[in-house]
Design a protein around this motif. Structure first.
Motif, PDB file in Angstrom:
ATOM      1  N   LYS A  51      -6.477  -7.409   1.790  1.00 27.03           N
ATOM      2  CA  LYS A  51      -5.569  -6.955   2.841  1.00 27.03           C
ATOM      3  C   LYS A  51      -4.209  -7.636   2.721  1.00 27.03           C
ATOM      4  O   LYS A  51      -3.164  -7.000   2.884  1.00 27.03           O
ATOM      5  N   THR A  58       2.945  -3.326   0.168  1.00 25.85           N
ATOM      6  CA  THR A  58       3.614  -2.301   0.978  1.00 25.85           C
ATOM      7  C   THR A  58       5.027  -2.739   1.349  1.00 25.85           C
ATOM      8  O   THR A  58       5.979  -1.953   1.283  1.00 25.85           O
ATOM      9  N   SER A  75       1.708   5.862   0.805  1.00 26.22           N
ATOM     10  CA  SER A  75       1.404   5.290   2.112  1.00 26.22           C
ATOM     11  C   SER A  75       0.310   4.239   1.979  1.00 26.22           C
ATOM     12  O   SER A  75      -0.334   4.120   0.932  1.00 26.22           O
ATOM     13  N   ASP A  77      -2.989   2.035   4.262  1.00 27.97           N
ATOM     14  CA  ASP A  77      -3.871   1.908   5.428  1.00 27.97           C
ATOM     15  C   ASP A  77      -4.431   0.495   5.407  1.00 27.97           C
ATOM     16  O   ASP A  77      -5.335   0.177   4.631  1.00 27.97           O
ATOM     17  N   GLU A  79      -6.204  -1.177   7.621  1.00 31.26           N
ATOM     18  CA  GLU A  79      -7.581  -1.351   8.107  1.00 31.26           C
ATOM     19  C   GLU A  79      -8.601  -1.043   7.014  1.00 31.26           C
ATOM     20  O   GLU A  79      -9.634  -1.700   6.905  1.00 31.26           O
ATOM     21  N   GLN A  80      -8.302  -0.035   6.205  1.00 39.20           N
ATOM     22  CA  GLN A  80      -9.213   0.350   5.117  1.00 39.20           C
ATOM     23  C   GLN A  80      -8.878  -0.374   3.807  1.00 39.20           C
ATOM     24  O   GLN A  80      -9.558  -0.189   2.808  1.00 39.20           O
ATOM     25  N   THR A  82      -6.463   0.260   1.773  1.00 35.79           N
ATOM     26  CA  THR A  82      -6.223   1.277   0.741  1.00 35.79           C
ATOM     27  C   THR A  82      -4.751   1.663   0.698  1.00 35.79           C
ATOM     28  O   THR A  82      -4.023   1.546   1.685  1.00 35.79           O
ATOM     29  N   THR A  84      -2.386   4.991  -0.835  1.00 37.43           N
ATOM     30  CA  THR A  84      -2.330   6.304  -1.465  1.00 37.43           C
ATOM     31  C   THR A  84      -1.095   6.355  -2.353  1.00 37.43           C
ATOM     32  O   THR A  84       0.002   5.989  -1.921  1.00 37.43           O
TER      33      THR A  84
END
Length: 227
Positions: A51, A58, A75, A77, A79-80, A82, A84
């Protein structure tokens, strides 16, 4: 989605829309339990590293987007854990491009007869082949061209992008009083054949120091992404 590759620090999945999903893991590269961004094996697992790496990645990709520097980022995420990204094809079976601002790590092991630990370097760029069996050997512009891995023009573009991106990262770290010693980047071609930055930009693929003290990847992520 379909898994297409299980990596050392990330797993890669193909999405139905043709884009790619990267799942960040808590594993980092190193040897004998010691972190080393230049190593080609998983050396240790750091809880929360995935994380932290994604958040930092990011942050940097958003900065590069502002400067119109091409990357595969779409993008994230948190929480996951991940991200994209756009699909990309790699050069040969993969290259790693390292930008060095100070002499340390594998650079010092190779050139220690002429270099001193921490010696300043002028955005020195080196390219290595992703080849675990041969310990990721460095390769020159001429060899890359002669072996058909990339053209001389692509190498020049790759080198300049590396310098530009690495200096963006360096400048962001300076804001927090942190000095970037070296960073490892990866590049690929998009659907039109243009070169773009791929993979990640996190504490797991750079060496950074504050007041002469090395900053662990997880700590670096927390410092840089703190509100």
């Amino acid at each position: 989605m379909k898994m297409v590759y299980e990596g050392k620090t990330k797993d890669v999945f193909e999405l139905e829309d043709g884009n790619v999903l990267l799942k960040f893991k808590d594993d980092v590269t190193g040897e004998d339990g010691v972190f080393d961004p230049g190593a080609n094996t998983v050396g240790l697992t750091i809880d929360g590293a995935g994380k932290a790496g994604l958040k930092l990645t990011t942050l940097f990709f958003e900065k590069l987007k502002e400067k119109n520097i091409p990357t595969h980022y779409i993008s994230a995420d948190f929480e996951q854990t991940t991200m994209t990204v756009l699909p990309a094809t790699v050069f040969g079976e993969g290259l790693e491009v390292i930008c060095r601002f100070r002499a340390t790590g594998s650079f010092l092991r190779r050139y220690g007869k002429y270099a001193e630990e921490g010696q300043k370097l002028d955005s020195f760029v080196e390219v290595t082949l992703k080849d675990d069996e041969r310990n990721d050997p460095p390769i020159s512009k001429d060899a890359l061209h002669m072996l058909g891995i990339l053209t001389a023009e692509e190498y020049d573009s790759l080198k300049q992008l590396t310098i530009d991106i690495s200096n963006v990262v360096k400048d962001e770290l300076i804001i927090k009083g942190i000095e970037l010693y070296d960073i490892k980047l990866e590049f690929g071609r998009d659907k039109s054949g243009s070169i773009m930055l791929i993979d990640e930009i996190s504490g797991g693929n750079m060496r950074a120091y504050k007041a002469g003290e090395y900053i662990e990847p997880l700590t670096l992520g927390k410092i840089m992404t703190a509100e």
